[in-house]
Design a protein around this motif. Sequence first.
Motif, short mmCIF file in Angstrom:
data_model
loop_
_atom_site.label_atom_id
_atom_site.label_comp_id
_atom_site.label_asym_id
_atom_site.label_seq_id
_atom_site.Cartn_x
_atom_site.Cartn_y
_atom_site.Cartn_z
N ARG A 265 11.80 -2.23 0.10
CA ARG A 265 11.35 -2.39 -1.32
C ARG A 265 11.40 -1.18 -1.99
N GLY A 266 12.14 -0.18 -1.58
CA GLY A 266 12.52 1.16 -2.24
C GLY A 266 11.57 2.06 -2.75
N VAL A 267 10.10 1.87 -2.05
CA VAL A 267 8.85 2.66 -2.60
C VAL A 267 8.76 3.79 -1.50
N LEU A 268 9.77 3.86 -0.32
CA LEU A 268 9.65 5.27 0.47
C LEU A 268 10.54 6.13 0.00
N THR A 269 10.08 6.84 -1.02
CA THR A 269 10.86 7.85 -1.68
C THR A 269 10.58 9.54 -1.46
N THR A 270 9.73 9.81 -0.64
CA THR A 270 9.55 11.16 -0.40
C THR A 270 9.60 11.23 1.13
N VAL A 271 9.42 12.61 1.48
CA VAL A 271 9.51 12.95 3.05
C VAL A 271 8.44 12.59 4.00
N THR A 272 8.53 11.62 4.87
CA THR A 272 7.60 11.26 5.39
C THR A 272 7.03 12.33 6.66
N ARG A 273 5.87 12.50 6.88
CA ARG A 273 5.29 13.34 7.97
C ARG A 273 4.88 12.42 9.14
N VAL A 274 5.44 12.80 10.39
CA VAL A 274 5.19 12.02 11.58
C VAL A 274 4.24 13.02 12.41
N PHE A 275 3.29 12.63 12.90
CA PHE A 275 2.38 13.40 13.88
C PHE A 275 2.18 12.65 15.13
N VAL A 276 2.72 13.23 15.99
CA VAL A 276 2.62 12.49 17.60
C VAL A 276 1.24 13.38 18.21
N PRO B 181 0.61 -1.15 0.21
CA PRO B 181 0.04 -0.12 0.02
C PRO B 181 0.71 1.37 0.01
N LEU B 182 1.90 1.20 -0.58
CA LEU B 182 2.90 2.39 -0.65
C LEU B 182 3.62 2.16 -1.99
N LYS B 183 3.59 3.04 -2.85
CA LYS B 183 4.19 3.18 -4.28
C LYS B 183 5.28 4.39 -4.17
N ALA B 184 6.43 4.04 -4.92
CA ALA B 184 7.49 5.08 -5.25
C ALA B 184 6.74 6.40 -5.56
N GLY B 185 7.10 7.41 -4.91
CA GLY B 185 6.44 8.68 -5.14
C GLY B 185 5.23 9.22 -4.15
N ASP B 186 4.61 8.09 -3.61
CA ASP B 186 3.38 8.36 -2.84
C ASP B 186 4.06 9.03 -1.53
N ASN B 187 3.22 9.90 -1.03
CA ASN B 187 3.51 10.66 0.67
C ASN B 187 3.05 9.36 1.85
N LEU B 188 3.86 9.45 2.74
CA LEU B 188 3.42 8.69 3.98
C LEU B 188 3.16 9.70 5.08
N ILE B 189 2.20 9.45 5.60
CA ILE B 189 1.89 10.30 7.10
C ILE B 189 1.83 8.94 8.12
N TYR C 100 16.67 14.85 7.10
CA TYR C 100 16.25 15.43 5.97
C TYR C 100 14.83 14.49 5.37
N ASN C 101 15.07 13.51 5.92
CA ASN C 101 13.74 12.38 5.08
C ASN C 101 12.51 12.54 6.04
N TRP C 102 12.35 13.15 6.98
CA TRP C 102 11.18 13.09 7.70
C TRP C 102 10.91 14.52 8.41
N ARG C 103 9.76 14.65 8.87
CA ARG C 103 9.22 15.89 9.48
C ARG C 103 8.58 15.42 10.56
N GLN C 104 8.65 16.08 11.84
CA GLN C 104 7.82 15.86 12.74
C GLN C 104 6.51 17.11 13.24
N GLY C 105 5.50 16.54 13.32
CA GLY C 105 4.45 17.33 13.76
C GLY C 105 4.07 17.03 15.22
N ILE C 106 3.78 17.95 16.15
CA ILE C 106 3.32 17.81 17.48
C ILE C 106 1.80 18.31 17.53
#
Length: 294
Positions: free
Chosen positions: A44-55, A13-21, A99-105
């Motif tokens: 798998r090489g499919v996480l190619t964008t900057v991930t956003r993590v929300f705690v 359920p994640l393809k190269a170029g997709d965003n991950l939250i 640089y590969n992820w961002r954190q939101g609180i």
Amino acid sequence: MNIIKNVSADAFPLKAGDNLIMLVPHHDDTILGCGNFVTEALARGVLTTVTRVFVSCSRTNFFANYQEGLLTEEQIQRVTQARIEEDTLGCNDLFGGSYNWRQGIIGEWDAPLRGYTGPVTAGGGSWGDFSTFRPEEIDMYDRLIAQYTWMLQQENTTILCLIANGSHVDHFNVREAMLHAAFLVGDDAKAQLVFVEDEPYSSDNDDLRYVEFDKLTERTGSGLTAYGFKCQPGETTNSKMHDIFNNHYRTQWTQDYEDDLNKNNDFLIYVLDKSKYKSITKDSSCTEDYCVLA
């Protein structure tokens, strides 16, 4: 239950170029709940964008072996900052750099700070569902629904949410708020919702592993598809997720956690059919209007 293994690229359920939250209740849930999925996606090489993590519940006084109720405001700040720092270092490790992820609180308070008391889960946290919600939990639920709605409207996006195995009250609240938001967005939703397992609870209670899946399957009209994977092996432990937890999440480490994570050699994800969002039904513990999906 039918678990699909040997998951093809088309089914993942994640393809190269997709965003991950990643949407998590507490800071350690970033790695414990979502770490296995992320390491699989990277392999798998499919996480190619900057991930956003929300705690969701960042403000906290909880650390391993603490004495409840004895912390001052200054100590609460120190514990909160320590857990943010642990999660930052852990995510830097998980994603291969800052640089590969961002954190939101989001800034909600966790259960002990809200003065919530309930039965103790097998993992040592506070159990809860709608039957135990007070005005504080209801207000939090309503705020979380509003926070999560925009996420579901993002195109080419996968959202990870813990399935709340063990029903920790904060995990339950986050899951139910996301389900409520998905129901409200309905056919306008563009993001793919994927449920991941709560660790180490899931590995330590294998006989109860499918309880929440079974409930959600019924509530979504058989809308969940289960996929199974072997954990990506670690360098010093059984999995990369376990390695990262041990290396960084010092305030949360206990021998019980260590023993339970040693059992975590495989993991499951549950993909919810987007066409089912609009027909999700309420949890069986819901008896008041605020949690009715209508």
